[in-house]
Design a protein around this motif. Structure first.
Motif, PDB file in Angstrom:
ATOM      1  N   CYS A   1       0.823  -1.212   0.000  1.00 26.12           N
ATOM      2  CA  CYS A   1       0.000   0.000   0.000  1.00 26.12           C
ATOM      3  C   CYS A   1       0.856   1.260   0.000  1.00 26.12           C
ATOM      4  CB  CYS A   1      -0.927  -0.009   1.213  1.00 26.12           C
ATOM      5  SG  CYS A   1      -2.189  -1.313   1.164  1.00 26.12           S
ATOM      6  N   LEU A   2       1.877   1.279   0.835  1.00 24.86           N
ATOM      7  CA  LEU A   2       2.761   2.443   0.889  1.00 24.86           C
ATOM      8  C   LEU A   2       3.505   2.638  -0.427  1.00 24.86           C
ATOM      9  CD1 LEU A   2       4.119   1.893   4.495  1.00 24.86           C
ATOM     10  CD2 LEU A   2       2.663   3.801   3.750  1.00 24.86           C
ATOM     11  N   ASP A   3       3.965   1.537  -1.012  1.00 19.63           N
ATOM     12  CA  ASP A   3       4.681   1.645  -2.279  1.00 19.63           C
ATOM     13  C   ASP A   3       3.744   2.068  -3.409  1.00 19.63           C
ATOM     14  OD1 ASP A   3       7.251   1.424  -3.650  1.00 19.63           O
ATOM     15  OD2 ASP A   3       6.230  -0.147  -4.797  1.00 19.63           O
ATOM     16  N   GLY A   4       2.492   1.648  -3.346  1.00 20.82           N
ATOM     17  CA  GLY A   4       1.522   2.079  -4.355  1.00 20.82           C
ATOM     18  C   GLY A   4       1.357   3.589  -4.355  1.00 20.82           C
ATOM     19  N   GLU A   5       1.246   4.170  -3.172  1.00 27.95           N
ATOM     20  CA  GLU A   5       1.097   5.622  -3.128  1.00 27.95           C
ATOM     21  C   GLU A   5       2.414   6.328  -3.435  1.00 27.95           C
ATOM     22  OE1 GLU A   5      -0.614   9.391  -0.634  1.00 27.95           O
ATOM     23  OE2 GLU A   5      -1.357   7.392  -0.132  1.00 27.95           O
ATOM     24  N   ARG A   6       3.525   5.755  -3.018  1.00 29.84           N
ATOM     25  CA  ARG A   6       4.823   6.341  -3.373  1.00 29.84           C
ATOM     26  C   ARG A   6       4.957   6.420  -4.888  1.00 29.84           C
ATOM     27  NH1 ARG A   6       8.505   5.104  -6.227  1.00 29.84           N
ATOM     28  NH2 ARG A   6       7.815   2.952  -6.163  1.00 29.84           N
ATOM     29  N   SER A   7       4.536   5.376  -5.564  1.00 35.25           N
ATOM     30  CA  SER A   7       4.594   5.346  -7.024  1.00 35.25           C
ATOM     31  C   SER A   7       3.717   6.444  -7.628  1.00 35.25           C
ATOM     32  CB  SER A   7       4.160   3.972  -7.532  1.00 35.25           C
ATOM     33  OG  SER A   7       4.205   3.918  -8.929  1.00 35.25           O
ATOM     34  N   TYR A   8       2.547   6.662  -7.061  1.00 32.66           N
ATOM     35  CA  TYR A   8       1.654   7.728  -7.514  1.00 32.66           C
ATOM     36  C   TYR A   8       2.375   9.081  -7.434  1.00 32.66           C
ATOM     37  CZ  TYR A   8      -1.887  11.378  -6.918  1.00 32.66           C
ATOM     38  OH  TYR A   8      -2.609  12.546  -7.020  1.00 32.66           O
ATOM     39  N   TRP A   9       2.981   9.365  -6.275  1.00 30.34           N
ATOM     40  CA  TRP A   9       3.675  10.642  -6.099  1.00 30.34           C
ATOM     41  C   TRP A   9       4.924  10.715  -6.975  1.00 30.34           C
ATOM     42  CZ3 TRP A   9       1.400  14.689  -4.112  1.00 30.34           C
ATOM     43  CH2 TRP A   9       0.371  14.514  -3.174  1.00 30.34           C
ATOM     44  N   ASP A  10       5.612   9.596  -7.140  1.00 29.13           N
ATOM     45  CA  ASP A  10       6.833   9.581  -7.946  1.00 29.13           C
ATOM     46  C   ASP A  10       6.525   9.915  -9.410  1.00 29.13           C
ATOM     47  OD1 ASP A  10       9.729   9.105  -8.054  1.00 29.13           O
ATOM     48  OD2 ASP A  10       9.196   7.376  -9.292  1.00 29.13           O
ATOM     49  N   GLN A  11       5.449   9.391  -9.935  1.00 29.06           N
ATOM     50  CA  GLN A  11       5.064   9.703 -11.312  1.00 29.06           C
ATOM     51  C   GLN A  11       4.764  11.194 -11.457  1.00 29.06           C
ATOM     52  OE1 GLN A  11       1.828   7.060 -12.314  1.00 29.06           O
ATOM     53  NE2 GLN A  11       3.096   5.249 -12.018  1.00 29.06           N
ATOM     54  N   ARG A  12       4.064  11.745 -10.492  1.00 35.67           N
ATOM     55  CA  ARG A  12       3.758  13.178 -10.513  1.00 35.67           C
ATOM     56  C   ARG A  12       5.024  14.007 -10.329  1.00 35.67           C
ATOM     57  NH1 ARG A  12      -0.651  15.207  -6.914  1.00 35.67           N
ATOM     58  NH2 ARG A  12      -0.794  16.778  -8.534  1.00 35.67           N
ATOM     59  N   LEU A  13       5.936  13.539  -9.486  1.00 35.36           N
ATOM     60  CA  LEU A  13       7.211  14.221  -9.274  1.00 35.36           C
ATOM     61  C   LEU A  13       8.001  14.295 -10.577  1.00 35.36           C
ATOM     62  CD1 LEU A  13       9.562  15.349  -7.484  1.00 35.36           C
ATOM     63  CD2 LEU A  13      10.181  12.983  -7.063  1.00 35.36           C
ATOM     64  N   ASN A  14       8.066  13.183 -11.294  1.00 40.31           N
ATOM     65  CA  ASN A  14       8.796  13.163 -12.558  1.00 40.31           C
ATOM     66  C   ASN A  14       8.201  14.143 -13.570  1.00 40.31           C
ATOM     67  OD1 ASN A  14      10.751  11.305 -11.738  1.00 40.31           O
ATOM     68  ND2 ASN A  14       9.449   9.577 -12.269  1.00 40.31           N
TER      69      ASN A  14
END
Length: 157
Positions: free
Chosen positions: A61-74
């Motif tokens: 779950c934590l990695d799923g949301e991290r991925s969401y933010w990481d895509q937006r960060l990029n």
């Protein structure tokens, strides 16, 4: 191998959706409100996933949301980088001696990545090898990635 197979099956059962975080951010009136959205989808996922309170469930779950933010960060970084390069070209055309912004942005982002990795490794180490180490590090990665995305995004607007 058997342990890894069980972990893989459990990880596939994670019921992550970034919808709660996306809705929270979309409805946020300011940066502070957006910061309060960080972790919303991960928390929802942990509650919606049958094994969401297990180490594997929390990590998924934590990695799923991290991925969401990481895509937006990029995306935010690429947009800000393009604007910086455009500004640098304009300043050069004018004969300005002002420092270049695009290389400074790149260097800042590289330093931030190193900081994030070291900070989250330190967080993991605080658990002394216990099972909470993985989720603690994943939570750290999620929070720092989201904060950096919000920082860059605010400067790109």
């Amino acid at each position: 191998a058997l342990l890894m197979a069980g972990t893989s099956v459990m990880a596939q059962e994670v019921q992550f959706s970034s919808g709660a975080t996306a809705a929270c951010v979309a409805g946020a009136a300011n940066q502070d409100a957006k910061r309060s959205c960080v972790g919303t989808s991960a928390q929802h996922c942990m509650g919606a996933t049958p094994d969401g309170s297990t180490t594997v469930g929390m990590m998924g779950c934590l990695d799923g949301e991290r991925s969401y933010w990481d895509q937006r960060l990029n995306r935010a970084y690429k947009s800000l980088r393009a604007k910086a390069e455009e500004l640098d070209a304009e300043m050069e055309e004018l004969g300005s001696a002002a420092p270049k912004t695009a290389p400074a942005l790149r260097d800042m982002q590289r330093a931030w990545i190193k900081y994030r990795d070291l900070a989250c490794d330190w967080e993991r180490i605080q658990w002394g090898g216990g099972t909470g180490a993985g989720p603690a590090a994943a939570q750290c990665m999620l929070e720092l990635t989201a904060q950096q995305m919000l920082f860059l995004n605010a400067r790109g607007q």
